[in-house]
Each structure stands twice: as C-alpha cells, then as structure tokens.
Design a protein around this motif. Structure first.
Motif, PDB file in Angstrom:
ATOM      1  N   SER A   1      -3.366 -13.589 -40.835  1.00 52.50           N
ATOM      2  CA  SER A   1      -4.125 -14.522 -41.614  1.00 52.50           C
ATOM      3  C   SER A   1      -5.248 -15.079 -40.999  1.00 52.50           C
ATOM      4  O   SER A   1      -6.240 -14.968 -41.466  1.00 52.50           O
TER       5      SER A   1
ATOM      6  N   PHE B   1      -9.423 -14.213 -41.091  1.00 49.98           N
ATOM      7  CA  PHE B   1     -10.370 -15.291 -41.376  1.00 49.98           C
ATOM      8  C   PHE B   1     -11.499 -14.992 -40.349  1.00 49.98           C
ATOM      9  O   PHE B   1     -12.547 -15.235 -40.582  1.00 49.98           O
TER      10      PHE B   1
ATOM     11  N   ALA C   1     -13.514 -11.804 -41.078  1.00 53.67           N
ATOM     12  CA  ALA C   1     -14.338 -12.049 -42.194  1.00 53.67           C
ATOM     13  C   ALA C   1     -15.565 -13.206 -41.727  1.00 53.67           C
ATOM     14  O   ALA C   1     -16.665 -12.930 -42.332  1.00 53.67           O
ATOM     15  N   GLY C   2     -15.293 -14.065 -41.020  1.00 53.19           N
ATOM     16  CA  GLY C   2     -16.344 -14.916 -40.380  1.00 53.19           C
ATOM     17  C   GLY C   2     -17.416 -14.161 -39.558  1.00 53.19           C
ATOM     18  O   GLY C   2     -18.794 -14.316 -39.697  1.00 53.19           O
TER      19      GLY C   2
ATOM     20  N   TYR D   1     -17.815  -8.087 -45.560  1.00 54.82           N
ATOM     21  CA  TYR D   1     -17.389  -9.557 -45.672  1.00 54.82           C
ATOM     22  C   TYR D   1     -16.630 -10.159 -47.078  1.00 54.82           C
ATOM     23  O   TYR D   1     -15.795 -10.695 -47.006  1.00 54.82           O
TER      24      TYR D   1
ATOM     25  N   PRO E   1     -11.616 -10.960 -47.124  1.00 54.26           N
ATOM     26  CA  PRO E   1     -10.588 -12.177 -47.555  1.00 54.26           C
ATOM     27  C   PRO E   1      -9.823 -11.857 -48.735  1.00 54.26           C
ATOM     28  O   PRO E   1      -8.640 -12.286 -48.953  1.00 54.26           O
TER      29      PRO E   1
ATOM     30  N   GLN F   1      -6.025 -10.915 -47.655  1.00 57.84           N
ATOM     31  CA  GLN F   1      -5.143 -12.143 -47.171  1.00 57.84           C
ATOM     32  C   GLN F   1      -3.950 -12.087 -48.284  1.00 57.84           C
ATOM     33  O   GLN F   1      -3.965 -11.548 -49.581  1.00 57.84           O
TER      34      GLN F   1
ATOM     35  N   VAL G   1      -7.818 -19.765 -50.316  1.00 53.81           N
ATOM     36  CA  VAL G   1      -8.245 -18.828 -49.250  1.00 53.81           C
ATOM     37  C   VAL G   1      -9.748 -19.075 -48.880  1.00 53.81           C
ATOM     38  O   VAL G   1     -10.283 -19.267 -47.959  1.00 53.81           O
ATOM     39  N   TYR G   2     -10.715 -19.112 -49.967  1.00 51.80           N
ATOM     40  CA  TYR G   2     -12.256 -19.390 -49.664  1.00 51.80           C
ATOM     41  C   TYR G   2     -12.451 -20.930 -49.111  1.00 51.80           C
ATOM     42  O   TYR G   2     -13.233 -21.114 -48.519  1.00 51.80           O
TER      43      TYR G   2
ATOM     44  N   TYR H   1     -11.300 -20.369 -45.559  1.00 50.20           N
ATOM     45  CA  TYR H   1     -12.291 -19.949 -45.049  1.00 50.20           C
ATOM     46  C   TYR H   1     -13.636 -20.522 -44.782  1.00 50.20           C
ATOM     47  O   TYR H   1     -14.124 -20.385 -43.454  1.00 50.20           O
TER      48      TYR H   1
END
Length: 108
Positions: free
Chosen positions: A4, A8, A11-12, A45, A49, A52, A60-61, A64
C-alpha cells in the motif's frame, strides 16, 4: 502494508512527475512531447490508486492526499532545489499522522 505504501508513493510520483512535465511544456516552453508524456503519466496516476486493497475510494484518496503533500515537499527540495523550512516539515508530519489515522485506525 508495504504494498500500500509503495502504491501511494508510485501514484504520488506519477502525479507530480506528470504534472511537472506538463508544467515544463507550458510554462518553460519545452517541446510538445513533454506535455504528451506528462499527460500519459497523469492517466497512469489515475489508475495506480485502483490497485489499492482498501475497499473505500474516499479513504484511499483522502490518505493519498496526505502522501502527495509529503512527496511534493520532497520534490520541491530535490528537483526545484527549494529547501523545506520548519513549517513545511511540521505540515508534512501532520499529514503523515493524518494518513496513518485514516488508513489504520481501529474501526468497528
């Protein structure tokens, strides 16, 4: 938990990196392909997510968002060469606590 955290971070980096390439294209007159590659990374991107394992899109968001803030501070430091000040680190630490509460607080 490790998977996880890695998702994250991935994605970032995709959001910041893709946005940065678009920024360079539009603000610093880099070639148009910067914008195209940036846009493709931003699409990626949007997909990352969904990998996850948490069942709630909102959680999640929300989590994030905190990770994004922390990564953006590091991006500014390492890429833009803007040294974070005390308040940047305090804010990022608060975000990290928030992310931890959102994701791992015991729930009934």
């Amino acid at each position: 938990m490790t998977a996880s955290i890695l998702l994250f971070i991935l994605a970032g980096l995709a959001e910041i990196g893709g946005g940065y390439l678009v920024w360079l294209w539009l603000k610093e007159s880099k070639p148009y392909w910067y914008g195209i590659v940036g846009a493709l990374i931003l699409v990626l991107y949007g997909i990352i997510p969904t990998l996850q394992s948490f069942p709630s899109f909102g959680r999640v968001y929300a989590a994030y968002g905190g990770v994004f803030i922390i990564l953006a501070v590091f991006w500014g430091w390492l890429v833009d060469k803007k040294t974070p000040d005390l308040y940047d680190w305090v804010g990022a630490s608060i975000c990290l606590v928030g992310v931890s509460v959102i994701l791992w607080a015991p729930r009934q």
